[in-house]
Design a protein around this motif. Structure first.
Motif, PDB file in Angstrom:
ATOM      1  N   PRO A 184      46.880  50.093  54.761  1.00 28.34           N
ATOM      2  CA  PRO A 184      46.605  49.811  53.580  1.00 28.34           C
ATOM      3  C   PRO A 184      47.255  50.586  52.633  1.00 28.34           C
ATOM      4  CG  PRO A 184      44.319  50.406  54.716  1.00 28.34           C
ATOM      5  CD  PRO A 184      45.951  50.582  55.569  1.00 28.34           C
ATOM      6  N   LYS A 185      47.575  49.676  51.371  1.00 27.88           N
ATOM      7  CA  LYS A 185      48.386  50.627  50.368  1.00 27.88           C
ATOM      8  C   LYS A 185      47.749  51.728  49.721  1.00 27.88           C
ATOM      9  CE  LYS A 185      48.487  48.421  46.203  1.00 27.88           C
ATOM     10  NZ  LYS A 185      48.889  47.436  45.052  1.00 27.88           N
ATOM     11  N   GLU A 186      46.506  51.645  49.772  1.00 29.04           N
ATOM     12  CA  GLU A 186      45.642  52.445  49.157  1.00 29.04           C
ATOM     13  C   GLU A 186      45.580  54.011  50.270  1.00 29.04           C
ATOM     14  OE1 GLU A 186      44.803  49.476  49.727  1.00 29.04           O
ATOM     15  OE2 GLU A 186      44.651  48.753  47.993  1.00 29.04           O
ATOM     16  N   MET A 187      46.188  53.883  51.319  1.00 29.31           N
ATOM     17  CA  MET A 187      45.920  55.040  52.159  1.00 29.31           C
ATOM     18  C   MET A 187      47.374  55.803  52.213  1.00 29.31           C
ATOM     19  SD  MET A 187      43.043  55.436  53.565  1.00 29.31           S
ATOM     20  CE  MET A 187      43.559  56.586  54.651  1.00 29.31           C
ATOM     21  N   LEU A 216      42.445  36.642  46.341  1.00 31.72           N
ATOM     22  CA  LEU A 216      42.774  35.324  45.599  1.00 31.72           C
ATOM     23  C   LEU A 216      42.896  35.841  43.866  1.00 31.72           C
ATOM     24  CD1 LEU A 216      39.913  32.917  46.232  1.00 31.72           C
ATOM     25  CD2 LEU A 216      42.713  32.981  46.976  1.00 31.72           C
ATOM     26  N   GLY A 217      43.119  37.674  43.882  1.00 32.41           N
ATOM     27  CA  GLY A 217      43.160  38.148  42.573  1.00 32.41           C
ATOM     28  C   GLY A 217      42.265  39.145  42.324  1.00 32.41           C
ATOM     29  N   LEU A 218      42.528  39.858  41.278  1.00 26.50           N
ATOM     30  CA  LEU A 218      41.743  41.234  41.048  1.00 26.50           C
ATOM     31  C   LEU A 218      40.413  40.783  40.538  1.00 26.50           C
ATOM     32  CD1 LEU A 218      41.139  44.376  40.471  1.00 26.50           C
ATOM     33  CD2 LEU A 218      42.387  44.198  38.526  1.00 26.50           C
ATOM     34  N   ARG A 266      33.697  42.194  51.696  1.00 30.16           N
ATOM     35  CA  ARG A 266      34.791  41.851  51.863  1.00 30.16           C
ATOM     36  C   ARG A 266      35.341  40.656  51.040  1.00 30.16           C
ATOM     37  NH1 ARG A 266      37.117  43.287  57.961  1.00 30.16           N
ATOM     38  NH2 ARG A 266      38.881  42.071  58.147  1.00 30.16           N
ATOM     39  N   GLN A 267      36.564  40.744  50.812  1.00 31.89           N
ATOM     40  CA  GLN A 267      37.365  39.586  50.039  1.00 31.89           C
ATOM     41  C   GLN A 267      38.050  38.934  51.015  1.00 31.89           C
ATOM     42  OE1 GLN A 267      40.632  40.724  47.332  1.00 31.89           O
ATOM     43  NE2 GLN A 267      40.043  39.012  46.194  1.00 31.89           N
ATOM     44  N   GLN A 268      37.374  37.909  51.382  1.00 34.07           N
ATOM     45  CA  GLN A 268      38.268  37.290  52.737  1.00 34.07           C
ATOM     46  C   GLN A 268      39.653  36.729  52.393  1.00 34.07           C
ATOM     47  OE1 GLN A 268      35.222  36.476  51.569  1.00 34.07           O
ATOM     48  NE2 GLN A 268      33.880  36.378  53.284  1.00 34.07           N
ATOM     49  N   VAL A 271      40.117  46.863  47.029  1.00 34.88           N
ATOM     50  CA  VAL A 271      41.388  47.212  48.076  1.00 34.88           C
ATOM     51  C   VAL A 271      41.689  46.294  48.723  1.00 34.88           C
ATOM     52  CG1 VAL A 271      40.696  49.796  47.956  1.00 34.88           C
ATOM     53  CG2 VAL A 271      39.652  48.383  49.519  1.00 34.88           C
ATOM     54  N   GLY A 272      41.576  45.024  48.493  1.00 33.89           N
ATOM     55  CA  GLY A 272      41.771  43.892  49.187  1.00 33.89           C
ATOM     56  C   GLY A 272      43.202  43.179  49.181  1.00 33.89           C
ATOM     57  N   GLY A 273      43.960  43.813  48.283  1.00 32.39           N
ATOM     58  CA  GLY A 273      45.286  43.467  47.984  1.00 32.39           C
ATOM     59  C   GLY A 273      46.284  43.560  48.992  1.00 32.39           C
ATOM     60  N   LEU A 274      47.506  42.653  49.092  1.00 25.49           N
ATOM     61  CA  LEU A 274      48.238  42.850  50.013  1.00 25.49           C
ATOM     62  C   LEU A 274      49.454  43.865  50.129  1.00 25.49           C
ATOM     63  CD1 LEU A 274      49.031  39.118  50.662  1.00 25.49           C
ATOM     64  CD2 LEU A 274      47.541  40.490  52.159  1.00 25.49           C
ATOM     65  N   GLY A 275      49.584  44.389  48.720  1.00 18.51           N
ATOM     66  CA  GLY A 275      50.533  45.528  48.700  1.00 18.51           C
ATOM     67  C   GLY A 275      52.186  45.247  48.945  1.00 18.51           C
ATOM     68  N   THR A 276      52.404  43.646  48.595  1.00 14.75           N
ATOM     69  CA  THR A 276      53.682  43.304  49.065  1.00 14.75           C
ATOM     70  C   THR A 276      54.849  44.083  48.493  1.00 14.75           C
ATOM     71  OG1 THR A 276      53.496  41.901  47.097  1.00 14.75           O
ATOM     72  CG2 THR A 276      52.938  41.081  49.435  1.00 14.75           C
ATOM     73  N   ARG A 277      54.565  44.943  47.434  1.00  8.77           N
ATOM     74  CA  ARG A 277      55.858  45.653  46.611  1.00  8.77           C
ATOM     75  C   ARG A 277      56.040  47.019  47.594  1.00  8.77           C
ATOM     76  NH1 ARG A 277      53.759  47.290  41.355  1.00  8.77           N
ATOM     77  NH2 ARG A 277      51.695  46.710  42.168  1.00  8.77           N
ATOM     78  N   PHE A 278      55.195  47.351  48.492  1.00 10.11           N
ATOM     79  CA  PHE A 278      55.393  48.509  49.162  1.00 10.11           C
ATOM     80  C   PHE A 278      55.514  48.322  50.751  1.00 10.11           C
ATOM     81  CE2 PHE A 278      55.735  52.892  49.323  1.00 10.11           C
ATOM     82  CZ  PHE A 278      55.401  53.410  48.123  1.00 10.11           C
TER      83      PHE A 278
HETATM   84  P1  UTP Z   1      48.044  44.541  42.519  1.00  7.07           P
HETATM   85  O1  UTP Z   1      48.388  43.776  41.520  1.00  7.07           O
HETATM   86  O2  UTP Z   1      48.926  45.913  42.705  1.00  7.07           O
HETATM   87  O3  UTP Z   1      48.260  43.544  43.944  1.00  7.07           O
HETATM   88  O4  UTP Z   1      46.579  44.891  42.862  1.00  7.07           O
HETATM   89  P2  UTP Z   1      48.667  43.981  45.569  1.00  7.07           P
HETATM   90  O5  UTP Z   1      48.387  42.719  46.127  1.00  7.07           O
HETATM   91  O6  UTP Z   1      47.586  45.090  45.930  1.00  7.07           O
HETATM   92  O7  UTP Z   1      50.146  44.606  45.574  1.00  7.07           O
HETATM   93  P3  UTP Z   1      51.288  43.928  45.276  1.00  7.07           P
HETATM   94  O8  UTP Z   1      51.530  43.555  44.052  1.00  7.07           O
HETATM   95  O9  UTP Z   1      51.551  42.641  46.287  1.00  7.07           O
HETATM   96  O10 UTP Z   1      52.380  44.878  45.823  1.00  7.07           O
HETATM   97  C1  UTP Z   1      45.956  45.930  42.091  1.00  7.07           C
HETATM   98  C2  UTP Z   1      44.482  46.446  42.802  1.00  7.07           C
HETATM   99  O11 UTP Z   1      43.737  45.161  42.965  1.00  7.07           O
HETATM  100  C3  UTP Z   1      43.541  45.171  44.280  1.00  7.07           C
HETATM  101  C4  UTP Z   1      44.685  45.891  45.194  1.00  7.07           C
HETATM  102  O12 UTP Z   1      44.144  46.228  46.265  1.00  7.07           O
HETATM  103  C5  UTP Z   1      44.922  46.944  44.205  1.00  7.07           C
HETATM  104  O13 UTP Z   1      44.113  48.109  44.265  1.00  7.07           O
HETATM  105  N1  UTP Z   1      43.517  43.604  44.581  1.00  7.07           N
HETATM  106  C6  UTP Z   1      44.308  42.833  44.307  1.00  7.07           C
HETATM  107  C7  UTP Z   1      42.432  43.039  45.421  1.00  7.07           C
HETATM  108  O14 UTP Z   1      41.459  43.859  46.109  1.00  7.07           O
HETATM  109  N2  UTP Z   1      42.330  41.545  45.674  1.00  7.07           N
HETATM  110  C8  UTP Z   1      43.310  40.768  45.250  1.00  7.07           C
HETATM  111  O15 UTP Z   1      43.192  39.707  45.290  1.00  7.07           O
HETATM  112  C9  UTP Z   1      44.486  41.417  44.486  1.00  7.07           C
END
Ligand code: UTP
Length: 290
Positions: A26-29, A109-111, A104-106, A11-18
């Motif tokens: 957090p996008k996940e919330m 850097l990707g899934l 924590r993913q500092q 759940v470390g992603g930035l969620g830029t599409r949203f």
């Molecule tokens: P997404 O590919 O949807 O990326 O990640 P994102 O950054 O969350 O969203 P956008 O594309 O910028 O809108 C799929 C899943 O992998 C997690 C995200 O939190 C999401 O649950 N993820 C992604 C990480 O935990 N770390 C990352 O570096 C990338």
């Protein structure tokens, strides 16, 4: 064969599409009707027999930790107002004490990198990975379907679905082998191929059952498509040592990291609700008339 007891939730992603919704949340919330995406995913995992949950979080994700905790003041108020139904519901969210760990993913850097960050918490056993923004509406929870399949074939299993040709560049795409019922052998995997280069339209979505060797591979994994460390690339590397299957799950998947997908999921889930379904259905019928 060791059972699948552990699930990793990146759940470390930035969620830029949203954005802007995900600027401070957090996008996940994001809720589907009244429940956050991450809660749907955790409930799915528990229904599949998962006992240990690992969240790989990042900056700005503390709302997730608070959601999976007791909320003393709120509970006191609900109790004094005799709102016992919702009170019981809230008390069930955290699960048994100590069953959730956080790392924590500092940097996002990707899934693949996010999953690798959980390596010290995943003991040497198979584990599930669930991406909460892929919400699956099904009769039997998707991960439960996969665990049942895993008990037959073992190895690595990834959930797959057919996508339009023009969308292959959004997914890991499978080079398929023989198919038996819902399981398809995976001969190769390509991350985000251009439509004209994709080996099929069979795409990997956010449910995985993986063997711990994938974490060893991730230790040496270089960044791939989009400059990110990709989980798909590590699973592709493991193909020579681990039998790997795609699983065509029963159910409908909503990409809730995408605004349209999120709205559609809200409609689908709202229509089935006893409390609001009739109102929403009436509203949609009115829209169709105008
Ligand atoms: P997404 O590919 O949807 O990326 O990640 P994102 O950054 O969350 O969203 P956008 O594309 O910028 O809108 C799929 C899943 O992998 C997690 C995200 O939190 C999401 O649950 N993820 C992604 C990480 O935990 N770390 C990352 O570096 C990338």
């Amino acid at each position: 064969m060791k059972p699948v007891r552990i699930a990793v939730f990146p759940v470390g992603g930035l969620g830029t599409r949203f954005l802007p919704a995900t600027k401070a949340m957090p996008k996940e919330m994001l809720p589907i009707v009244d429940k956050p995406l991450i809660q749907y995913a955790v409930e799915e995992a528990r229904a599949a027999g998962i006992e240990e949950i690992i969240f790989v979080t990042g900056r700005g994700k503390t709302a997730i930790e608070d959601h999976f905790d007791y909320a003393a003041e709120l509970e006191q108020v609900l109790s004094s107002r005799e709102k016992n139904g919702i009170l019981t519901e809230l008390r069930e969210i955290p699960g048994p004490p100590g069953s959730i760990s956080y790392t924590r993913q500092q940097e996002p850097l990707g899934l693949g990198h996010a999953v690798w960050c959980a390596r010290h918490l995943v003991h040497n056993e198979p584990f599930a990975v669930l991406l909460a923004d892929d919400l699956i509406k099904s009769d039997v929870p998707c991960l439960k379907q996969m665990v049942d399949a895993y008990e037959q074939v073992g190895g690595n299993i990834v959930a797959v679905t057919e996508v339009p040709q023009e969308h292959t560049n959004r997914y890991g795409i499978v080079a398929p082998g023989a198919r038996k019922d819902r399981l398809v052998e995976i001969k190769g995997l390509v991350e985000k191929p251009k439509p004209e280069e994709a080996p099929s339209r069979t795409a990997v979505i956010g449910r995985y059952i993986l063997q711990p060797v994938v974490l060893d591979i991730l230790s040496n994994q270089q960044s791939g498509a989009g400059g990110e460390i990709q989980l798909t690339d590590a699973i592709a590397k493991a193909l020579t040592v681990i039998p790997t299957h795609g699983f065509h799950f029963e159910g409908t998947r909503f990409d809730c990291g995408d605004k349209a997908g999120h709205v559609m999921a809200n409609i689908a889930f709202a229509l089935e609700r006893e409390d609001i379904g009739a109102d929403v259905r009436q509203y949609i019928a009115r829209l169709q008339l105008t």
